[in-house]
Write a protein that holds these residues in place. Structure first.
Motif, PDB file in Angstrom:
ATOM      1  N   PRO A  57       0.831  -1.203   0.000  1.00  0.00           N
ATOM      2  CA  PRO A  57       0.000   0.000   0.000  1.00  0.00           C
ATOM      3  C   PRO A  57       0.868   1.255   0.000  1.00  0.00           C
ATOM      4  N   MET A  82      -6.195   5.620   1.533  1.00  0.00           N
ATOM      5  CA  MET A  82      -7.494   4.933   1.591  1.00  0.00           C
ATOM      6  C   MET A  82      -8.282   5.248   0.333  1.00  0.00           C
ATOM      7  N   ASP A 108      -7.511  -0.870   4.329  1.00  0.00           N
ATOM      8  CA  ASP A 108      -6.751   0.345   4.043  1.00  0.00           C
ATOM      9  C   ASP A 108      -6.848   1.359   5.182  1.00  0.00           C
TER      10      ASP A 108
END
Length: 173
Positions: A57, A82, A108
């Protein structure tokens, strides 16, 4: 953050001004709108942020407020970017307000989320997270992106008087 609005920077000179701007704006925003805060210089393509796109991420200090029905807000905090998720329903009346939870179905949201029924509290949670985690003296380094809620096709439009331009106008854009 997106390239749609170059003026989508927080634009407040102080964290207190940002809190007031958010608290005053949230009650006028219709359910389904998501406001994402993160580094203003970060630009992300409109590609989904999933395992196929990125191995890991994208790290960035972020906060998100999702406007729900009946004056309720979902505030999410994270150290990774996010996505503006699409929820089945924007009625969270069955959720317990003012209780932090860590379960995150989208993985997330790294640092918890909370449902709140008070716009001022939602704004304070969001801003306090950004202040405490960034150590920045002002919100100058942060920008935001707004994901509008769209009416379903073929149904009468409720004619919401709120627009993103109204939101930006509150910042003097």
């Amino acid at each position: 953050m997106s390239d749609d609005h170059d003026e989508d920077f927080v634009g407040c000179e102080t964290w207190d001004q940002m809190t007031v701007w958010l608290a005053d704006s949230l009650p006028e925003i219709p359910p389904g709108v998501t406001i994402d805060f993160g580094p203003k210089d970060m630009r992300i393509d409109d590609e989904p942020l999933d395992a196929e796109t990125f191995d890991d991420p994208l790290e960035a200090l972020c906060a998100q407020i999702v406007v729900l029905r009946h004056g309720r807000y979902l505030v999410r905090r994270s150290h990774v970017v996010m996505e503006a998720t699409s929820y089945v329903d924007h009625d969270a009346s069955a959720a317990t307000p003012d209780l932090w939870f860590g379960e995150d179905p989208t993985s997330d949201c790294t640092d918890g989320a909370i449902y709140v029924d008070d716009a001022r509290l939602a704004a304070e949670i969001c801003v306090t997270w950004l202040v405490s985690e960034s150590g920045e003296a002002s919100p100058d380094a942060f920008g935001f992106d707004v994901s509008e809620a769209l009416p379903l096709p073929g149904l009468p439009d409720a004619g919401s008087p709120w627009t993103i331009e109204d939101f930006l106008r509150r910042l003097g854009h």
